[in-house]
Design a protein around this motif. Structure first.
Motif, short mmCIF file in Angstrom:
data_model
loop_
_atom_site.label_atom_id
_atom_site.label_comp_id
_atom_site.label_asym_id
_atom_site.label_seq_id
_atom_site.Cartn_x
_atom_site.Cartn_y
_atom_site.Cartn_z
N ALA A 174 8.63 3.87 -5.68
CA ALA A 174 8.81 4.41 -4.33
C ALA A 174 10.27 4.35 -3.89
O ALA A 174 10.73 5.21 -3.12
CB ALA A 174 7.94 3.62 -3.35
N LYS A 175 11.03 3.34 -4.38
CA LYS A 175 12.43 3.21 -4.01
C LYS A 175 13.35 4.05 -4.88
O LYS A 175 14.56 4.06 -4.66
CB LYS A 175 12.83 1.74 -4.09
CG LYS A 175 12.13 0.85 -3.07
CD LYS A 175 12.54 -0.60 -3.25
CE LYS A 175 11.82 -1.49 -2.25
NZ LYS A 175 12.19 -2.93 -2.43
N LYS A 222 4.80 7.48 -6.95
CA LYS A 222 5.23 7.44 -5.56
C LYS A 222 4.07 7.66 -4.61
O LYS A 222 3.94 7.00 -3.57
CB LYS A 222 6.32 8.49 -5.33
CG LYS A 222 7.69 8.08 -5.84
CD LYS A 222 8.74 9.07 -5.39
CE LYS A 222 10.13 8.60 -5.80
NZ LYS A 222 11.19 9.51 -5.33
N GLN A 223 3.21 8.61 -4.96
CA GLN A 223 2.04 8.87 -4.12
C GLN A 223 1.10 7.67 -4.08
O GLN A 223 0.58 7.30 -3.02
CB GLN A 223 1.30 10.12 -4.64
CG GLN A 223 0.09 10.51 -3.82
CD GLN A 223 0.44 10.95 -2.41
OE1 GLN A 223 1.56 11.39 -2.16
NE2 GLN A 223 -0.52 10.82 -1.50
N LYS A 271 2.61 4.98 -1.90
CA LYS A 271 2.43 5.32 -0.49
C LYS A 271 1.02 4.99 -0.02
O LYS A 271 0.82 4.44 1.08
CB LYS A 271 2.75 6.79 -0.29
CG LYS A 271 2.73 7.24 1.16
CD LYS A 271 3.11 8.69 1.28
CE LYS A 271 3.08 9.13 2.74
NZ LYS A 271 3.45 10.59 2.88
N GLU A 272 0.01 5.32 -0.84
CA GLU A 272 -1.37 5.00 -0.47
C GLU A 272 -1.58 3.49 -0.40
O GLU A 272 -2.31 3.00 0.47
CB GLU A 272 -2.32 5.63 -1.49
CG GLU A 272 -2.33 7.16 -1.46
CD GLU A 272 -3.21 7.74 -2.55
OE1 GLU A 272 -3.76 6.93 -3.35
OE2 GLU A 272 -3.37 8.97 -2.61
N GLN A 304 0.67 1.19 0.37
CA GLN A 304 1.29 0.69 1.58
C GLN A 304 0.44 1.02 2.81
O GLN A 304 0.30 0.19 3.72
CB GLN A 304 2.69 1.29 1.72
CG GLN A 304 3.69 0.77 0.70
CD GLN A 304 5.04 1.45 0.81
OE1 GLN A 304 5.19 2.38 1.60
NE2 GLN A 304 6.01 0.98 0.02
N GLN A 305 -0.13 2.20 2.85
CA GLN A 305 -1.00 2.55 3.96
C GLN A 305 -2.25 1.67 4.01
O GLN A 305 -2.70 1.26 5.08
CB GLN A 305 -1.39 4.03 3.87
CG GLN A 305 -0.24 5.00 4.09
CD GLN A 305 -0.66 6.44 3.93
OE1 GLN A 305 -1.82 6.71 3.56
NE2 GLN A 305 0.25 7.37 4.20
#
Length: 258
Positions: free
Chosen positions: A143-144, A158-159, A162-163, A165-166
């Motif tokens: 992600a970074k 990355k996707q 993101k999921e 983290q959500q």
């Protein structure tokens, strides 16, 4: 001969006084004198009509056309005796299985399977936690990443990051909402067993005073809870394996397949 010297009077020759013996018998069995004893009605264990019909169906195959009622009653009592014997034996097997030897001074624990299983479960939990941490670090690095030329694998990571983290953010919000709700409700008050007006399950705390039922009275009686012996399929299979009639029966093999 005189009346007292009659050679046919055996009781007089033996020195037994019939009047005294009768008085002793009446004094000893005074509670039985005047009572009337009669036999109880013979009630069959199974329903007579369906059982008689079933017996007739089986008897016709063997060329028997008439089965008296005494045979039906005898088979009904035999079934009751057999069922009582089976229940008693299976109950003894269940009690032996539930018996604990932890507090017996003549027994010493050699292995503790429960502790071993807990240890293995803890190892699996730690291994899973370590793998999750590694995967989380990989996703955070992806992600970074600031590379302009991204391959499909990088985009997928990355996707997924993101999921993740959500999902973590949603869990934190849910945890905070639960803590806020518990703080608003306040601490739970425990019910006192000896408080007046309390009726607990199983008859505990129910008192009787003055011929009427009272709740929470000082003279309340404590009713002992009935001990229940729960028989499972394993106990019944063990019983059938020990019995000569059922050790090679089809019923045993069907029970083993369940």
């Amino acid at each position: 001969y005189r009346d007292d010297d009659d050679i046919n009077d055996v009781t007089s020759m033996a020195g037994v006084n019939l009047n005294e013996e009768s008085a002793r018998i009446m004094a000893t069995n005074s509670d039985l004198v005047g009572t009337q004893i009669q036999s109880c009605k013979d009630e069959p264990f199974l329903a007579a009509v369906p059982l008689h019909k079933r017996i007739l169906e089986m008897a016709k195959k063997l060329g028997i056309t008439d089965v008296p009622a005494e045979v039906v009653t005898f088979i009904s009592h035999a079934t009751q005796t057999r069922l009582r014997t089976v229940i008693e034996k299976v109950t003894v097997i269940t009690q032996h299985r539930m018996e604990s030897y932890k507090d017996d001074e003549w027994y010493e624990q050699a292995t503790d399977v429960r502790s071993q299983l807990k240890f293995f479960e803890q190892l699996e939990r730690l291994e899973k936690q370590r793998k999750d941490e590694q995967e989380r670090e990989i996703l955070l690095k992806a992600a970074k990443s600031r590379s302009r030329q991204e391959d499909p694998e990088q985009a997928r990571l990355k996707q997924k990051a993101k999921e993740m983290q959500q999902q973590e953010l949603a869990q934190m919000r849910q945890r905070d909402a639960n803590l806020t709700a518990l703080a608003a409700i306040g601490p739970r008050k425990k019910r006192k067993l000896d408080s007046p007006g309390l009726l607990s399950v199983g008859g505990e705390g129910l008192g009787v005073s003055g011929g009427q039922a009272g709740l929470g009275t000082p003279s309340s009686r404590q009713f002992a809870r009935q001990k229940i012996t729960r028989v499972n399929l394993r106990d019944f299979i063990f019983y059938m394996e020990q019995e000569r009639e059922t050790s090679h029966s089809l019923l045993l093999y069907r029970a083993l397949l369940k």
